[in-house]
Design an enzyme around this catalytic site. Structure first.
Site, PDB file in Angstrom:
ATOM      1  N   HIS A  54      11.333 -40.070 -32.655  1.00 54.95           N
ATOM      2  CA  HIS A  54      12.634 -39.602 -32.151  1.00 54.95           C
ATOM      3  C   HIS A  54      12.454 -38.527 -31.098  1.00 54.95           C
ATOM      4  CE1 HIS A  54      11.932 -36.795 -35.604  1.00 54.95           C
ATOM      5  NE2 HIS A  54      12.447 -35.909 -34.779  1.00 54.95           N
TER       6      HIS A  54
ATOM      7  N   HIS B 102      12.460 -31.121 -29.041  1.00 55.37           N
ATOM      8  CA  HIS B 102      11.111 -31.606 -29.354  1.00 55.37           C
ATOM      9  C   HIS B 102      11.087 -33.125 -29.308  1.00 55.37           C
ATOM     10  CE1 HIS B 102      12.917 -31.541 -33.509  1.00 55.37           C
ATOM     11  NE2 HIS B 102      12.252 -32.670 -33.648  1.00 55.37           N
TER      12      HIS B 102
ATOM     13  N   GLU C 187       6.427 -32.802 -32.640  1.00 56.13           N
ATOM     14  CA  GLU C 187       6.472 -33.017 -34.086  1.00 56.13           C
ATOM     15  C   GLU C 187       5.635 -34.263 -34.384  1.00 56.13           C
ATOM     16  OE1 GLU C 187      10.417 -33.902 -35.531  1.00 56.13           O
ATOM     17  OE2 GLU C 187       9.818 -33.775 -37.622  1.00 56.13           O
TER      18      GLU C 187
HETATM   19 CO    CO Z   1      12.419 -33.917 -35.364  1.00 56.34          CO
END
Ligand code: CO
Length: 134
Positions: free
Chosen positions: A7, A79, A130
């Site tokens: 994502h 992020h 991440e």
């Molecule tokens: Co995230």
């Protein structure tokens, strides 16, 4: 090491407005908003055929994205999340290569119920990364 893009997270100052823009203006499927107190965010997912966009909004005074929105009041990309097969193996390999893992270096449960880690943006061209175990 990294696999699929899981994502992209966008910090937004007004979650309802962002959800409406993605659903009404961009015609995407947006999930209901959910509070994640352990992460200090309220989140809604935009489901796309090949990935997701996470719309994140601060929850509580200690929210890790509050400072980000103070600097970028209009919102912005916060992020990106890549999938890895084995998060501990990925972490150890990255540490050996000079990457910095945020926090105490131990994976914690992410918003999808899978272990995650964050890498310091300095080594990655200003992008907070991440990692999520797929
Ligand atoms: Co995230």
């Amino acid at each position: 090491m990294i696999g699929r893009l899981n994502h992209v997270a966008i910090a937004v100052p007004d979650l309802a407005e962002a959800m409406d823009k993605y659903s009404a203006t961009l015609g995407a499927t947006v999930t209901d908003a959910a509070d994640l107190p352990e992460h200090g965010v309220t989140v809604a997912f935009v489901d796309l055929p090949n990935t997701k966009v996470e719309l994140i909004h601060p929850l509580g005074d200690e929210s890790p994205i509050r400072a980000f929105l103070d600097k970028s009041p209009g919102g912005g990309i916060h992020h990106i999340c890549y999938e890895v097969e084995d998060i501990l193996a990925a972490r150890d390999q990255l540490l050996e290569q000079g990457a910095r893992v945020l926090g105490d270096g131990e994976p914690r449960m992410g918003s999808h119920g899978k272990p995650i880690l964050f890498l310091h943006p300095k080594e990655f061209f200003g992008t907070l990364i991440e990692l999520e175990q797929a």
